[in-house]
Design an enzyme around this catalytic site. Structure first.
Site, PDB file in Angstrom:
ATOM      1  N   HIS A  56       0.838  -1.209   0.000  1.00 49.83           N
ATOM      2  CA  HIS A  56       0.000   0.000   0.000  1.00 49.83           C
ATOM      3  C   HIS A  56       0.874   1.261   0.000  1.00 49.83           C
ATOM      4  O   HIS A  56       0.600   2.224  -0.723  1.00 49.83           O
ATOM      5  CB  HIS A  56      -0.898   0.036   1.244  1.00 49.83           C
ATOM      6  CG  HIS A  56      -1.899  -1.083   1.328  1.00 49.83           C
ATOM      7  ND1 HIS A  56      -1.797  -2.087   2.246  1.00 49.83           N
ATOM      8  CD2 HIS A  56      -3.025  -1.334   0.623  1.00 49.83           C
ATOM      9  CE1 HIS A  56      -2.816  -2.922   2.104  1.00 49.83           C
ATOM     10  NE2 HIS A  56      -3.579  -2.490   1.128  1.00 49.83           N
ATOM     11  N   MET A  96       2.899  -9.380  -0.911  1.00 55.54           N
ATOM     12  CA  MET A  96       2.362  -8.833   0.347  1.00 55.54           C
ATOM     13  C   MET A  96       0.851  -8.738   0.240  1.00 55.54           C
ATOM     14  O   MET A  96       0.305  -8.375  -0.806  1.00 55.54           O
ATOM     15  CB  MET A  96       2.950  -7.453   0.600  1.00 55.54           C
ATOM     16  CG  MET A  96       4.408  -7.523   0.961  1.00 55.54           C
ATOM     17  SD  MET A  96       5.039  -5.883   1.305  1.00 55.54           S
ATOM     18  CE  MET A  96       6.729  -6.313   1.700  1.00 55.54           C
ATOM     19  N   GLY A 150      -2.949  -1.549  -7.382  1.00 56.97           N
ATOM     20  CA  GLY A 150      -1.842  -2.483  -7.409  1.00 56.97           C
ATOM     21  C   GLY A 150      -2.026  -3.559  -8.470  1.00 56.97           C
ATOM     22  O   GLY A 150      -3.131  -4.059  -8.678  1.00 56.97           O
ATOM     23  N   SER A 166      -2.793  -8.132   2.990  1.00 57.85           N
ATOM     24  CA  SER A 166      -3.348  -7.972   4.340  1.00 57.85           C
ATOM     25  C   SER A 166      -3.785  -9.328   4.892  1.00 57.85           C
ATOM     26  O   SER A 166      -3.905  -9.503   6.101  1.00 57.85           O
ATOM     27  CB  SER A 166      -4.539  -7.023   4.315  1.00 57.85           C
ATOM     28  OG  SER A 166      -4.173  -5.803   3.710  1.00 57.85           O
TER      29      SER A 166
HETATM   30  P1  AMP Z   1      -6.613  -3.782  -0.506  1.00 54.05           P
HETATM   31  O1  AMP Z   1      -6.429  -2.959   0.730  1.00 54.05           O
HETATM   32  O2  AMP Z   1      -6.169  -5.189  -0.368  1.00 54.05           O
HETATM   33  O3  AMP Z   1      -7.985  -3.619  -1.103  1.00 54.05           O
HETATM   34  O4  AMP Z   1      -5.633  -3.153  -1.564  1.00 54.05           O
HETATM   35  C1  AMP Z   1      -5.637  -1.783  -1.878  1.00 54.05           C
HETATM   36  C2  AMP Z   1      -4.739  -1.540  -3.053  1.00 54.05           C
HETATM   37  O5  AMP Z   1      -3.426  -1.973  -2.719  1.00 54.05           O
HETATM   38  C3  AMP Z   1      -5.166  -2.334  -4.292  1.00 54.05           C
HETATM   39  O6  AMP Z   1      -5.001  -1.515  -5.435  1.00 54.05           O
HETATM   40  C4  AMP Z   1      -4.213  -3.484  -4.294  1.00 54.05           C
HETATM   41  O7  AMP Z   1      -3.986  -4.014  -5.573  1.00 54.05           O
HETATM   42  C5  AMP Z   1      -2.971  -2.837  -3.735  1.00 54.05           C
HETATM   43  N1  AMP Z   1      -2.061  -3.839  -3.204  1.00 54.05           N
HETATM   44  C6  AMP Z   1      -2.364  -4.882  -2.363  1.00 54.05           C
HETATM   45  N2  AMP Z   1      -1.276  -5.638  -2.129  1.00 54.05           N
HETATM   46  C7  AMP Z   1      -0.262  -5.075  -2.837  1.00 54.05           C
HETATM   47  C8  AMP Z   1       1.114  -5.405  -3.027  1.00 54.05           C
HETATM   48  N3  AMP Z   1       1.667  -6.457  -2.439  1.00 54.05           N
HETATM   49  N4  AMP Z   1       1.863  -4.591  -3.816  1.00 54.05           N
HETATM   50  C9  AMP Z   1       1.313  -3.514  -4.429  1.00 54.05           C
HETATM   51  N5  AMP Z   1       0.026  -3.151  -4.293  1.00 54.05           N
HETATM   52  C10 AMP Z   1      -0.754  -3.924  -3.521  1.00 54.05           C
END
Ligand code: AMP
Length: 281
Positions: free
Chosen positions: A37, A184, A147, A186
């Protein structure tokens, strides 16, 4: 750093930034922030001078049996991480604020949302498209960063933005990985020590696909089968899919092409992980 949870207040803050001539960037997240993130916040900062991060565990993208209620919500830690990363404003809306009594409108993106995650999680992408369009309408960003980790998601958002003439530039930032290559996520905190060891099979299977294709393999089905087999071999890993697809349409390929993406999803106990790798010939 401003922290705002009310939509009216957000609109005022955005108006103020706009009147100062700021270029507004938006990074939607569900919180439980990690270095992936943070890399999006930095990517956003390089394109905009007013960075808005949103933290919202969006109920409409979870099916009833999924992990909505147990999804980690370490808000204080997240705010610290956002502040450290130079975020200007964090929007932390409530469920009631975004989906009040009587809420009835959803966005469906056809085609790209059908296979893989869409097939296994039938209401997921409707929830994603709806929340992202709502956040775009509230933040009105010039640029938004997603991401590559959620490959089908960023393809779907690009499709939606194009189809609905949303005036935002979509940027896809690379996947941040642990030292051994595990993407990575959550959700990695759910993994037991044993599962954490096995989880590397996802990344290995993507590299295996890339190696085979670079070695000149033309049988896409054989490559997908090898990925699946590699996942199956890992202790406690139950694959959902292993696919080579077109990077834009996400349709499964039958023959190699210059640009492809390999995508995998697997379950380890009750935790579901996804990963992908773009492959160029
Ligand atoms: P999330 O909080 O899981 O909904 O993710 C929020 C944003 O962070 C989304 O655009 C994901 O694709 C991005 N994201 C999650 N994990 C990663 C990662 N390991 N590397 C880069 N971006 C990520």
């Amino acid at each position: 750093m401003q922290v705002i949870s009310e939509t009216g207040e957000l609109r005022e803050a955005i108006k103020a930034a706009r009147s100062q001539g700021k270029r507004i960037g938006c990074v939607p997240t569900m919180g439980a922030l990690h270095a992936g993130h943070v890399s999006l916040f930095h990517a956003c900062r390089s394109q905009a001078n007013f960075v808005v991060a949103t933290i919202f565990v969006n109920p409409t993208q979870f099916a009833p049996h999924e992990d909505f209620s147990k999804y980690p919500r370490p808000l204080e830690k997240d705010l610290e991480a956002a502040k450290l990363a130079g975020v200007d404003l964090v929007f932390t809306p409530t469920k009631e604020g975004l989906y009040p009594e009587g809420y009835s409108t959803y966005v469906t993106v056809e085609g790209v949302s059908a296979p893989m995650e869409g097939a296994l999680r039938p209401t997921h992408f409707r929830g994603v498209a709806t929340i992202v369009l709502k956040l775009f309408n509230l933040v009105q960003p010039d640029v938004a960063v997603f991401g590559a980790k959620d490959y089908q998601q960023q393809a779907l958002i690009r499709r939606m933005v194009k189809d609905l003439d949303v005036p935002v530039e979509v940027i896809t930032a690379p996947t941040m990985r642990e030292h051994d290559g595990l993407a990575m996520s959550s959700r990695n905190v759910y993994l037991s020590a044993e599962q954490r060891k096995s989880a590397i099979a996802l990344w290995e299977s993507l590299n295996l696909a890339e190696d085979r294709l670079h070695d000149g393999e033309t049988d896409i089905q054989a490559v997908a089968a090898a990925m699946l087999q590699h996942l199956q071999k890992a202790a406690g890993v139950v694959p959902d899919y292993a696919v080579i697809a077109d990077p834009q349409t996400l349709q499964e390929l039958t023959a190699p092409q210059p640009r492809m993406v390999a995508l995998v999803a697997a379950r380890l106990g009750t935790t579901r992980l996804i990963d992908n790798k773009e492959i160029a010939l």
